[in-house]
Design a protein around this motif. Structure first.
Motif, short mmCIF file in Angstrom:
data_model
loop_
_atom_site.label_atom_id
_atom_site.label_comp_id
_atom_site.label_asym_id
_atom_site.label_seq_id
_atom_site.Cartn_x
_atom_site.Cartn_y
_atom_site.Cartn_z
N GLU A 37 13.53 -0.89 1.91
CA GLU A 37 12.33 -1.72 1.99
C GLU A 37 11.16 -1.13 1.20
O GLU A 37 10.48 -1.84 0.48
N CYS A 38 10.93 0.15 1.33
CA CYS A 38 9.81 0.77 0.61
C CYS A 38 10.15 0.94 -0.87
O CYS A 38 9.28 0.81 -1.73
N CYS A 41 9.53 -1.73 -4.20
CA CYS A 41 8.32 -1.84 -5.04
C CYS A 41 7.88 -0.50 -5.64
O CYS A 41 7.20 -0.48 -6.66
N LEU A 62 0.73 -4.03 6.79
CA LEU A 62 1.63 -4.39 5.69
C LEU A 62 1.25 -5.72 5.03
O LEU A 62 1.61 -5.96 3.88
N HIS A 65 -0.98 -4.43 1.89
CA HIS A 65 -0.50 -3.11 1.51
C HIS A 65 -0.97 -2.82 0.09
O HIS A 65 -0.32 -3.15 -0.88
N ASP A 68 -1.13 -6.00 -1.83
CA ASP A 68 0.07 -6.83 -1.81
C ASP A 68 0.48 -7.13 -0.37
O ASP A 68 0.21 -6.35 0.54
N ALA A 70 3.27 -6.92 2.00
CA ALA A 70 4.57 -6.25 2.15
C ALA A 70 5.11 -6.47 3.56
O ALA A 70 5.86 -5.65 4.10
#
Length: 157
Positions: A37-38, A41, A62, A65, A68, A70
């Motif tokens: 997940e991290c 990007c 999030l 973030h 953005d 996220a």
């Protein structure tokens, strides 16, 4: 005496990520969900760079973030939060994370690793031209200059 020598020999043969703790190492991210997940990007930054309260705040925000959205499903947020806070720099200080956390004010909740004075000091001579040469483009693209960053190694390459 033989046992001491044998033990030292075994420890010296361990791979760097197992027998680490030097100033240029921080425990790598090992959780598959956090990596996925991290890492979609940006590099999944090691939990040791921030205190647990910073990771809590990050997971709570999030939807914004660093500009953005996220957002993740609640079960993913809970799992990633649990991993990051359990491995945060103030929970499991090791190697480079000790240096990074020494700059955090008591109760401080930094969000940007790149604003940590230790990070700034280490990167003070990196020019925009150098970023272009390495194709890093930004200081948070760690693997562009630190080839083993994902493994937790930040020695100068």
């Amino acid at each position: 005496m033989r046992m001491v020598f044998a033990g030292a020999l075994v420890l010296s043969l361990l791979p760097g990520t197992l027998w680490a703790g030097g100033d240029d190492w921080v425990p790598p991210v090992t959780d598959p969900l956090t990596l996925k997940e991290c890492g979609e990007c940006h590099m999944a930054f090691q939990a040791g760079f921030l205190p647990a309260r910073s990771w809590d705040k990050m997971m709570d925000t999030l939807d914004d973030h660093f500009g953005d959205n996220a957002s993740l499903p609640p079960e993913s947020v809970a799992a990633i939060r649990a991993y990051l806070t359990a491995n945060a720099g103030d929970t499991r200080p090791a190697g480079l994370s000790r240096e990074f956390l020494s700059w955090v004010k008591p109760g401080g909740m930094p969000q940007r690793i790149s604003e940590n004075p230790e990070f700034v000091r280490e990167h003070r001579r990196i020019t925009p031209e150098r970023l272009k040469q390495t194709q890093a483009m930004t200081l948070i693209n760690c693997p562009a200059c630190h080839k083993r960053a994902a493994e937790g190694w930040y020695e100068d390459d």
